[in-house]
Write a protein that holds these residues in place. Sequence first.
Motif, PDB file in Angstrom:
ATOM      1  N   VAL A 159      10.346  -7.707  50.580  1.00 55.83           N
ATOM      2  CA  VAL A 159       9.221  -7.082  49.605  1.00 55.83           C
ATOM      3  C   VAL A 159       9.648  -5.521  50.031  1.00 55.83           C
ATOM      4  CG1 VAL A 159       7.371  -6.537  48.385  1.00 55.83           C
ATOM      5  CG2 VAL A 159       8.466  -9.640  48.285  1.00 55.83           C
ATOM      6  N   ALA A 160       8.683  -5.750  50.913  1.00 60.38           N
ATOM      7  CA  ALA A 160       8.351  -3.629  51.827  1.00 60.38           C
ATOM      8  C   ALA A 160      10.347  -3.654  51.346  1.00 60.38           C
ATOM      9  CB  ALA A 160       7.934  -4.329  52.627  1.00 60.38           C
ATOM     10  N   GLY A 161      10.821  -4.050  52.390  1.00 57.77           N
ATOM     11  CA  GLY A 161      12.460  -3.040  51.914  1.00 57.77           C
ATOM     12  C   GLY A 161      12.558  -2.735  51.034  1.00 57.77           C
ATOM     13  N   ILE A 162      12.242  -3.847  49.646  1.00 57.13           N
ATOM     14  CA  ILE A 162      13.178  -3.475  48.011  1.00 57.13           C
ATOM     15  C   ILE A 162      12.214  -2.297  48.316  1.00 57.13           C
ATOM     16  CG2 ILE A 162      12.854  -4.485  45.912  1.00 57.13           C
ATOM     17  CD1 ILE A 162      13.848  -6.973  46.846  1.00 57.13           C
ATOM     18  N   GLY A 163      11.116  -2.124  47.931  1.00 53.36           N
ATOM     19  CA  GLY A 163       9.760  -1.049  48.287  1.00 53.36           C
ATOM     20  C   GLY A 163       9.866   0.594  48.215  1.00 53.36           C
ATOM     21  N   VAL A 164      10.977   0.376  49.863  1.00 54.40           N
ATOM     22  CA  VAL A 164      11.175   1.667  50.265  1.00 54.40           C
ATOM     23  C   VAL A 164      12.454   2.054  49.826  1.00 54.40           C
ATOM     24  CG1 VAL A 164      11.786   2.500  52.440  1.00 54.40           C
ATOM     25  CG2 VAL A 164      10.237   1.274  52.277  1.00 54.40           C
ATOM     26  N   MET A 165      13.727   1.377  49.344  1.00 52.25           N
ATOM     27  CA  MET A 165      14.876   1.695  48.554  1.00 52.25           C
ATOM     28  C   MET A 165      14.109   2.146  46.492  1.00 52.25           C
ATOM     29  SD  MET A 165      18.229  -0.438  48.388  1.00 52.25           S
ATOM     30  CE  MET A 165      18.091  -1.579  49.600  1.00 52.25           C
ATOM     31  N   ASN A 166      13.291   1.449  46.297  1.00 51.72           N
ATOM     32  CA  ASN A 166      13.317   2.052  45.073  1.00 51.72           C
ATOM     33  C   ASN A 166      12.493   3.506  45.426  1.00 51.72           C
ATOM     34  OD1 ASN A 166      14.178  -0.628  43.637  1.00 51.72           O
ATOM     35  ND2 ASN A 166      12.219  -1.469  44.042  1.00 51.72           N
ATOM     36  N   ILE A 167      11.577   3.881  46.155  1.00 55.82           N
ATOM     37  CA  ILE A 167      10.863   4.908  46.287  1.00 55.82           C
ATOM     38  C   ILE A 167      12.002   6.285  46.643  1.00 55.82           C
ATOM     39  CG2 ILE A 167       9.221   6.230  47.944  1.00 55.82           C
ATOM     40  CD1 ILE A 167       8.041   3.755  48.019  1.00 55.82           C
ATOM     41  N   MET A 168      12.751   5.438  47.751  1.00 56.94           N
ATOM     42  CA  MET A 168      14.031   6.684  48.361  1.00 56.94           C
ATOM     43  C   MET A 168      15.173   6.870  46.699  1.00 56.94           C
ATOM     44  SD  MET A 168      13.200   7.490  50.872  1.00 56.94           S
ATOM     45  CE  MET A 168      14.402   8.557  51.002  1.00 56.94           C
ATOM     46  N   LEU A 169      15.186   6.372  45.954  1.00 58.52           N
ATOM     47  CA  LEU A 169      16.308   6.314  44.791  1.00 58.52           C
ATOM     48  C   LEU A 169      15.539   7.071  43.974  1.00 58.52           C
ATOM     49  CD1 LEU A 169      17.770   2.794  44.417  1.00 58.52           C
ATOM     50  CD2 LEU A 169      19.127   4.864  45.547  1.00 58.52           C
ATOM     51  N   VAL A 170      13.877   7.416  43.298  1.00 56.07           N
ATOM     52  CA  VAL A 170      13.365   8.169  43.368  1.00 56.07           C
ATOM     53  C   VAL A 170      13.217   8.963  43.553  1.00 56.07           C
ATOM     54  CG1 VAL A 170      10.416   8.146  41.634  1.00 56.07           C
ATOM     55  CG2 VAL A 170      12.139   5.973  41.626  1.00 56.07           C
ATOM     56  N   THR A 171      12.354   8.862  44.788  1.00 60.36           N
ATOM     57  CA  THR A 171      13.321  10.614  45.393  1.00 60.36           C
ATOM     58  C   THR A 171      14.755  11.398  45.530  1.00 60.36           C
ATOM     59  OG1 THR A 171      11.853   9.965  46.874  1.00 60.36           O
ATOM     60  CG2 THR A 171      12.199  11.631  47.662  1.00 60.36           C
ATOM     61  N   VAL A 172      15.591  10.407  44.828  1.00 66.12           N
ATOM     62  CA  VAL A 172      16.827  11.232  45.283  1.00 66.12           C
ATOM     63  C   VAL A 172      17.548  11.670  43.440  1.00 66.12           C
ATOM     64  CG1 VAL A 172      18.971  10.795  44.564  1.00 66.12           C
ATOM     65  CG2 VAL A 172      17.878   9.721  46.647  1.00 66.12           C
ATOM     66  N   THR A 173      16.663  10.948  42.414  1.00 64.95           N
ATOM     67  CA  THR A 173      16.411  11.308  41.573  1.00 64.95           C
ATOM     68  C   THR A 173      15.781  12.423  40.810  1.00 64.95           C
ATOM     69  OG1 THR A 173      16.960   9.083  40.860  1.00 64.95           O
ATOM     70  CG2 THR A 173      16.234  10.606  38.692  1.00 64.95           C
ATOM     71  N   GLU A 174      14.657  12.498  41.503  1.00 65.63           N
ATOM     72  CA  GLU A 174      13.586  13.451  41.429  1.00 65.63           C
ATOM     73  C   GLU A 174      14.303  14.474  41.860  1.00 65.63           C
ATOM     74  OE1 GLU A 174       9.383  12.378  42.244  1.00 65.63           O
ATOM     75  OE2 GLU A 174       9.494  10.793  40.564  1.00 65.63           O
ATOM     76  N   CYS A 251      16.915   0.577  55.425  1.00 65.85           N
ATOM     77  CA  CYS A 251      17.021   0.524  53.348  1.00 65.85           C
ATOM     78  C   CYS A 251      17.218   2.022  52.768  1.00 65.85           C
ATOM     79  CB  CYS A 251      15.106   0.513  53.984  1.00 65.85           C
ATOM     80  SG  CYS A 251      15.434  -1.035  54.186  1.00 65.85           S
ATOM     81  N   GLY A 252      17.759   3.379  53.955  1.00 66.42           N
ATOM     82  CA  GLY A 252      17.920   4.252  53.259  1.00 66.42           C
ATOM     83  C   GLY A 252      19.151   4.626  53.001  1.00 66.42           C
ATOM     84  N   ILE A 253      19.921   3.809  53.624  1.00 69.55           N
ATOM     85  CA  ILE A 253      21.394   3.957  53.519  1.00 69.55           C
ATOM     86  C   ILE A 253      21.805   3.681  51.859  1.00 69.55           C
ATOM     87  CG2 ILE A 253      23.920   2.751  53.798  1.00 69.55           C
ATOM     88  CD1 ILE A 253      22.294   1.559  56.174  1.00 69.55           C
ATOM     89  N   PRO A 255      20.373   4.971  49.171  1.00 64.59           N
ATOM     90  CA  PRO A 255      19.723   5.909  48.379  1.00 64.59           C
ATOM     91  C   PRO A 255      20.728   7.302  48.472  1.00 64.59           C
ATOM     92  CG  PRO A 255      17.619   4.607  48.873  1.00 64.59           C
ATOM     93  CD  PRO A 255      18.868   3.899  49.334  1.00 64.59           C
ATOM     94  N   ALA A 256      20.093   7.148  50.530  1.00 62.84           N
ATOM     95  CA  ALA A 256      21.427   8.785  51.065  1.00 62.84           C
ATOM     96  C   ALA A 256      22.650   8.414  50.558  1.00 62.84           C
ATOM     97  CB  ALA A 256      21.612   8.214  52.832  1.00 62.84           C
ATOM     98  N   ASN A 257      23.236   7.079  50.457  1.00 71.54           N
ATOM     99  CA  ASN A 257      24.294   7.637  50.070  1.00 71.54           C
ATOM    100  C   ASN A 257      25.058   8.395  48.801  1.00 71.54           C
ATOM    101  OD1 ASN A 257      27.540   7.291  50.632  1.00 71.54           O
ATOM    102  ND2 ASN A 257      27.265   5.210  49.416  1.00 71.54           N
ATOM    103  N   LYS A 258      23.781   7.579  47.563  1.00 73.48           N
ATOM    104  CA  LYS A 258      24.092   8.234  46.200  1.00 73.48           C
ATOM    105  C   LYS A 258      23.795   9.309  46.103  1.00 73.48           C
ATOM    106  CE  LYS A 258      21.083   7.795  41.929  1.00 73.48           C
ATOM    107  NZ  LYS A 258      20.424   7.272  41.030  1.00 73.48           N
ATOM    108  N   ALA A 259      22.982  10.008  47.001  1.00 74.36           N
ATOM    109  CA  ALA A 259      22.713  11.488  47.512  1.00 74.36           C
ATOM    110  C   ALA A 259      23.454  12.711  48.061  1.00 74.36           C
ATOM    111  CB  ALA A 259      20.694  12.401  48.514  1.00 74.36           C
ATOM    112  N   ALA A 260      24.124  11.752  48.943  1.00 70.62           N
ATOM    113  CA  ALA A 260      25.444  12.689  49.384  1.00 70.62           C
ATOM    114  C   ALA A 260      26.353  12.701  47.996  1.00 70.62           C
ATOM    115  CB  ALA A 260      25.564  11.728  50.944  1.00 70.62           C
ATOM    116  N   LYS A 261      26.458  11.980  47.425  1.00 66.77           N
ATOM    117  CA  LYS A 261      28.265  11.464  46.844  1.00 66.77           C
ATOM    118  C   LYS A 261      27.458  12.699  45.396  1.00 66.77           C
ATOM    119  CE  LYS A 261      29.605   7.452  47.475  1.00 66.77           C
ATOM    120  NZ  LYS A 261      29.855   5.781  47.037  1.00 66.77           N
ATOM    121  N   LEU A 262      26.535  13.361  45.043  1.00 68.54           N
ATOM    122  CA  LEU A 262      26.050  14.038  44.054  1.00 68.54           C
ATOM    123  C   LEU A 262      27.068  15.808  44.396  1.00 68.54           C
ATOM    124  CD1 LEU A 262      22.067  13.912  43.624  1.00 68.54           C
ATOM    125  CD2 LEU A 262      24.218  13.157  42.189  1.00 68.54           C
ATOM    126  N   VAL A 263      27.349  16.000  43.049  1.00 68.15           N
ATOM    127  CA  VAL A 263      29.186  16.543  42.581  1.00 68.15           C
ATOM    128  C   VAL A 263      27.687  18.028  42.608  1.00 68.15           C
ATOM    129  CG1 VAL A 263      30.647  17.785  42.154  1.00 68.15           C
ATOM    130  CG2 VAL A 263      30.612  15.593  42.231  1.00 68.15           C
TER     131      VAL A 263
END
Length: 271
Positions: A159-174, A251-253, A255-263
């Motif tokens: 549960v904690a891992g899912i929470g950390v991943m969601n927080i990082m995904l939101v951080t990448v979006t913001e 847990c951050g792989i 979100p980090a991969n999503k951020a790194a792929k942004l054009v």
Amino acid sequence: HSTNEYSIIEGKNLTSYDFNNIGSSILISEDFADRYFPDGEAIGDIIDISGYPMKVKGIYKNPDDEIVLNTNQAILPLNLYQNVYKSSTIDNIEVEAYDTETIEKAGTAATEVLNRNLGEEYTGQFEVLDLEELQKGITGLTTTMTFLIGGIASISLLVAGIGVMNIMLVTVTERTNEIGIRKALGATRRVIMFQFLVESSMLTLIGGVLGIILAYSMITILSMVFNWAILISPWLIVIAVMFLVLFGILCGILPANKAAKLVPVEALRRE
């Protein structure tokens, strides 16, 4: 009651005369002597047990490595015990084997003799309780509790891992614009990914350190309230901290991969 396993720390031990005749000599435990004879003058004193005066002949102490299964405070010869309590029954008998290899055989032989003396209708009346069986029971209970606690911890960790991943995904979006600007200024995909992996690992590390501090505080309070001895291995804390860092990276792989792929151009267009 056999006195072979007890250490006489003061006075004298009971003799065969004491066991074969109805006398009044008894042994008392060290705890009993400390509680009722604080002045240390227990030897030779007369105490009253169930209305019978008995003379303290010696003070005994259990071996330090012995697992005490009872809370006996005095040792009386069998004849004296039966005379005081008007009972001829024996609740338990302790059998001592010559070595560890013959413990099971000695117990089996003792129960066979006792059950045979009672008659066929009482077969199985006596049983043997040895420390090996007790250890197996305790080990089984400990294993069950370990798996239960481990299961609860695993669910909490998931549960904690899912929470950390969601927080990082939101951080990448913001922070899309920030990522676009950094990439436009020359930041590579590896640099962006490293940045968010560090942030996710720091997030889990801070939460874990706070949890360790809280757990240590609660354990210390409980040990003071219930007078428990606690033992916390520093190596376990180090391993836990290292695991938290690794867990944060895992847990951050995504979100980090999503951020790194942004054009860069598309990232700068978003608001």
